[in-house]
Design a protein around this motif. Structure first.
Motif, PDB file in Angstrom:
ATOM      1  N   ILE A 105      13.634 -15.412  -0.514  1.00  0.00           N
ATOM      2  CA  ILE A 105      13.851 -14.297  -1.436  1.00  0.00           C
ATOM      3  C   ILE A 105      12.541 -13.611  -1.762  1.00  0.00           C
ATOM      4  N   SER A 106      11.452 -14.363  -1.793  1.00  0.00           N
ATOM      5  CA  SER A 106      10.169 -13.856  -2.247  1.00  0.00           C
ATOM      6  C   SER A 106       9.635 -12.752  -1.333  1.00  0.00           C
ATOM      7  N   ALA A 107       8.731 -11.958  -1.905  1.00  0.00           N
ATOM      8  CA  ALA A 107       8.075 -10.914  -1.120  1.00  0.00           C
ATOM      9  C   ALA A 107       7.157 -11.504  -0.058  1.00  0.00           C
ATOM     10  N   LYS A 108       6.787 -12.761  -0.211  1.00  0.00           N
ATOM     11  CA  LYS A 108       5.936 -13.408   0.782  1.00  0.00           C
ATOM     12  C   LYS A 108       6.656 -13.576   2.105  1.00  0.00           C
ATOM     13  N   SER A 109       7.980 -13.665   2.073  1.00  0.00           N
ATOM     14  CA  SER A 109       8.774 -13.805   3.289  1.00  0.00           C
ATOM     15  C   SER A 109       9.352 -12.480   3.763  1.00  0.00           C
ATOM     16  N   ASN A 110       9.136 -11.413   3.031  1.00  0.00           N
ATOM     17  CA  ASN A 110       9.710 -10.115   3.393  1.00  0.00           C
ATOM     18  C   ASN A 110       8.619  -9.061   3.573  1.00  0.00           C
ATOM     19  N   LEU A 111       8.073  -8.565   2.459  1.00  0.00           N
ATOM     20  CA  LEU A 111       7.065  -7.517   2.556  1.00  0.00           C
ATOM     21  C   LEU A 111       5.794  -8.009   3.225  1.00  0.00           C
ATOM     22  N   ALA A 112       5.411  -9.265   2.987  1.00  0.00           N
ATOM     23  CA  ALA A 112       4.188  -9.792   3.590  1.00  0.00           C
ATOM     24  C   ALA A 112       4.337  -9.973   5.092  1.00  0.00           C
ATOM     25  N   VAL A 113       5.567 -10.189   5.566  1.00  0.00           N
ATOM     26  CA  VAL A 113       5.789 -10.363   7.005  1.00  0.00           C
ATOM     27  C   VAL A 113       5.844  -9.011   7.704  1.00  0.00           C
ATOM     28  N   ARG A 114       6.604  -8.089   7.107  1.00  0.00           N
ATOM     29  CA  ARG A 114       6.705  -6.741   7.676  1.00  0.00           C
ATOM     30  C   ARG A 114       6.206  -5.741   6.646  1.00  0.00           C
ATOM     31  N   LYS A 115       4.992  -5.282   6.842  1.00  0.00           N
ATOM     32  CA  LYS A 115       4.363  -4.386   5.885  1.00  0.00           C
ATOM     33  C   LYS A 115       4.647  -2.914   6.178  1.00  0.00           C
ATOM     34  N   GLN A 116       5.424  -2.645   7.187  1.00  0.00           N
ATOM     35  CA  GLN A 116       5.738  -1.268   7.533  1.00  0.00           C
ATOM     36  C   GLN A 116       6.957  -0.791   6.761  1.00  0.00           C
ATOM     37  N   PHE A 117       7.040   0.512   6.570  1.00  0.00           N
ATOM     38  CA  PHE A 117       8.169   1.083   5.853  1.00  0.00           C
ATOM     39  C   PHE A 117       9.411   1.067   6.740  1.00  0.00           C
ATOM     40  N   VAL A 118      10.566   1.062   6.109  1.00  0.00           N
ATOM     41  CA  VAL A 118      11.840   1.048   6.822  1.00  0.00           C
ATOM     42  C   VAL A 118      12.333   2.465   7.084  1.00  0.00           C
ATOM     43  N   MET A 119      12.077   3.366   6.160  1.00  0.00           N
ATOM     44  CA  MET A 119      12.540   4.744   6.263  1.00  0.00           C
ATOM     45  C   MET A 119      11.482   5.662   5.676  1.00  0.00           C
ATOM     46  N   ALA A 120      11.368   6.857   6.248  1.00  0.00           N
ATOM     47  CA  ALA A 120      10.419   7.857   5.751  1.00  0.00           C
ATOM     48  C   ALA A 120      11.119   9.207   5.666  1.00  0.00           C
ATOM     49  N   LEU A 121      10.901   9.905   4.554  1.00  0.00           N
ATOM     50  CA  LEU A 121      11.487  11.225   4.316  1.00  0.00           C
ATOM     51  C   LEU A 121      10.387  12.195   3.934  1.00  0.00           C
ATOM     52  N   ASP A 122      10.598  13.452   4.279  1.00  0.00           N
ATOM     53  CA  ASP A 122       9.644  14.488   3.902  1.00  0.00           C
ATOM     54  C   ASP A 122       9.875  14.888   2.449  1.00  0.00           C
ATOM     55  N   GLY A 123       8.775  15.163   1.732  1.00  0.00           N
ATOM     56  CA  GLY A 123       8.881  15.536   0.333  1.00  0.00           C
ATOM     57  C   GLY A 123       7.959  16.670  -0.048  1.00  0.00           C
ATOM     58  N   PRO A 124       8.129  17.856   0.542  1.00  0.00           N
ATOM     59  CA  PRO A 124       7.251  18.973   0.161  1.00  0.00           C
ATOM     60  C   PRO A 124       7.629  19.542  -1.198  1.00  0.00           C
ATOM     61  N   GLY A 125       6.647  19.872  -1.978  1.00  0.00           N
ATOM     62  CA  GLY A 125       6.888  20.498  -3.270  1.00  0.00           C
ATOM     63  C   GLY A 125       7.177  19.528  -4.397  1.00  0.00           C
ATOM     64  N   ILE A 126       6.929  18.243  -4.214  1.00  0.00           N
ATOM     65  CA  ILE A 126       7.137  17.280  -5.299  1.00  0.00           C
ATOM     66  C   ILE A 126       6.035  17.466  -6.339  1.00  0.00           C
ATOM     67  N   SER A 127       6.392  17.309  -7.592  1.00  0.00           N
ATOM     68  CA  SER A 127       5.435  17.500  -8.678  1.00  0.00           C
ATOM     69  C   SER A 127       4.254  16.534  -8.541  1.00  0.00           C
ATOM     70  N   ARG A 128       3.055  17.094  -8.694  1.00  0.00           N
ATOM     71  CA  ARG A 128       1.847  16.267  -8.624  1.00  0.00           C
ATOM     72  C   ARG A 128       1.403  15.767  -9.988  1.00  0.00           C
ATOM     73  N   ASP A 129       2.196  16.032 -10.987  1.00  0.00           N
ATOM     74  CA  ASP A 129       1.884  15.525 -12.316  1.00  0.00           C
ATOM     75  C   ASP A 129       2.017  14.006 -12.305  1.00  0.00           C
ATOM     76  N   LEU A 130       0.940  13.318 -12.708  1.00  0.00           N
ATOM     77  CA  LEU A 130       0.938  11.861 -12.676  1.00  0.00           C
ATOM     78  C   LEU A 130       1.939  11.260 -13.658  1.00  0.00           C
ATOM     79  N   PHE A 131       2.355  12.022 -14.673  1.00  0.00           N
ATOM     80  CA  PHE A 131       3.291  11.518 -15.670  1.00  0.00           C
ATOM     81  C   PHE A 131       4.740  11.875 -15.357  1.00  0.00           C
ATOM     82  N   ALA A 132       4.996  12.555 -14.239  1.00  0.00           N
ATOM     83  CA  ALA A 132       6.351  12.958 -13.875  1.00  0.00           C
ATOM     84  C   ALA A 132       7.098  11.797 -13.235  1.00  0.00           C
TER      85      ALA A 132
END
Length: 494
Positions: free
Chosen positions: A136-163
């Motif tokens: 269940i732990s991230a040591k057996s999941n994210l630590a094994v495969r550090k690559q993303f599963v899906m990627a989407l384009d996001g043009p025009g997303i707010s750059r406000d750090l508090f958004a």
């Protein structure tokens, strides 16, 4: 005249015959003990000398550890409790002697090999099995495969750090705000839908949030010009409009039918999807409220403002939790946007501060004290507890060094240093706070993130990179009732 006695005539004695007395018990015991003493007090003699036999000397036992539960003395000379107080007491009682205060040198040479100790150590090494990481732990999941599963384009997303321009619904729909437009994608069908577009008078979309399991198809949005609306993603129609306030919107979060919205003036407005007007207002902050989060049971509402103050409001008592007649329950040295409640422990709250704080603090609202702190010297933009294990995920932005932290300094330095937390997604263990895995999810600042309905995957967004990525961080536990390979039978205690 005396008669004549002839020799043949027997002579009579005038004395009485002696009676033979039977000795008493006391006399017998005394006489018996005397004889016994005489019998046992025979002079000892040397059997070896009499027989002329020489016995071999007894060999030394190879094992010096008489008891495995008691530590053996050291063979070297070490002082025994030779402290100044011990010396004073020993001198007062006249015990200043090396025989009392020190171990003596071993009279016999130390044994070179310890057979039993070697056998025990070898057996322990054979029987000891290294603890495997939980599936269940991230040591057996994210630590094994550090690559993303899906990627989407996001043009025009707010750059406000508090958004908070992104949210993930319980119906598995990901919603993203692009300036004045709001889109969502059904991850099951991969269909992309344009939900709505706000007017220029209403400003830019600052925050979005899906309703929980009660109404998973209802989406709320707040703009920089104080507009608060609710939309139905199934019919793509507006179902509520709470835009009577003039204060811009900060963070927002649903609790069944009730929506909590932070304001720039420090207020927190409560709206009900079943009513067209505001139902309640919570006061306590003096600056803009960036972080708003309901507890899993819906009893407490935690809010964080621009000064770093954390307030917790009790829904049942209709009042704040207080400490020494103060409403400020917790405090950071920088603005607080990231707030997360632990779903498996009542009252456990995690908060993250932005520059110049950069710390993750784990609180217990029942104890009202800081229990654990993780210092990252990096902007903390979001926090998520795992619902399946005791781990917490944090997303980060820019980092800074100690020389950059200047009191009352708002902007980050132009040349910020890079650390292990810069633009990363990091998982920490609880309660040890050890770093389990850290992944450079983006090449730029991670502005926001959201956790999926299964509690295993996380979406991250980088406004500068204009990319949205999904990572599998944890795994769900196996369902009960499945075959465990006979493990339950093997572990049965008879």
């Amino acid at each position: 005249m005396s008669p004549n006695l002839s020799p043949s005539t027997p002579q009579r004695s005038c004395t009485l015959p002696l009676l033979k007395r039977t000795p008493s018990r006391t006399t017998l015991s005394i006489s018996h003990s005397v004889k016994k003493r005489r019998r046992v007090s025979i002079a000892t003699f040397d059997i070896e000398a009499e027989l002329g036999v020489t016995t071999a000397p007894q060999t030394a036992v190879e094992e010096t550890d008489a008891d495995r539960f008691l530590a053996a003395r050291f063979t070297t000379s070490l002082p025994l409790n030779t402290t100044p107080r011990t010396n004073r007491i020993a001198k007062a009682f006249g015990l200043m002697d090396d025989r009392v205060l020190n171990y003596g040198e071993a009279t016999t040479p130390p044994v070179q090999t310890k057979v039993r100790s070697l056998l025990r150590r070898c057996a322990s090494e054979l029987l000891s099995v290294p603890r495997a990481a939980s599936t269940i732990s991230a040591k057996s999941n994210l630590a094994v495969r550090k690559q993303f599963v899906m990627a989407l384009d996001g043009p025009g997303i707010s750059r406000d750090l508090f958004a908070s321009p992104m949210a993930w619904s319980h119906s598995n729909c990901i919603c993203v705000a692009f300036k004045s437009n709001v889109y969502f994608q059904n991850l099951d069908t991969r269909a992309i839908v344009h939900l709505c577009r706000v007017s220029l008078m209403e400003g830019l979309v600052h925050s979005v949030d899906w309703d929980n399991k009660t109404n998973p198809h209802i989406l709320a949005l707040g703009t920089t010009n104080a507009t608060v609306q609710a939309w139905d993603s199934l019919t793509q129609k507006q179902v509520a409009d709470w835009s009577n306030d003039k204060s811009p919107v900060g963070g927002m979060h649903w609790n069944e039918n009730v929506l909590a919205v932070g304001r720039k003036d420090g207020r927190v407005s409560l709206f009900d999807i079943r009513t067209p007007h505001q139902i309640q207002e919570v006061e306590g902050h003096k600056r803009q409220v960036h972080g708003v989060k309901w507890s899993p049971d819906g009893r407490f509402l935690a809010t964080g403002d621009h000064t770093g103050s954390i307030h917790v409001w009790d829904m049942r008592a209709r009042d704040h939790l207080t400490i020494n007649d103060r409403r400020v329950l917790m405090k950071h040295d920088g603005p607080v946007k990231s707030i997360s409640w632990a779903p498996w422990q009542d009252g456990l709250l995690a908060t993250g501060g932005l520059f110049p704080d950069g710390k993750i603090q784990l609180w217990s609202i029942h104890k009202a004290t800081t229990s654990l702190t993780i210092n990252t010297s990096t902007n903390i933009t979001s926090l998520h507890w795992s619902p399946h294990c005791k781990e917490i995920l944090s997303t980060h932005g820019s980092s800074w060094g100690p020389w950059h932290v200047v009191r009352h300094a708002e902007p980050l330095p132009k040349q910020a240093p890079r650390t292990a937390f810069t633009n990363s997604m990091t998982v920490h263990a609880y309660p040890s706070c050890d770093k389990i895995v850290s992944v450079n999810a983006h090449s730029a600042v991670i502005g926001h993130s959201c956790i999926g309905p299964d509690g295993c995957s996380v979406f991250t967004v980088s406004p500068i990179e204009e990319t949205i990525k999904m990572f599998k961080v944890w795994s769900a536990p196996a369902e009960k009732g499945k075959d465990d390979g006979g493990l339950g039978y093997q572990c049965t205690i008879r």
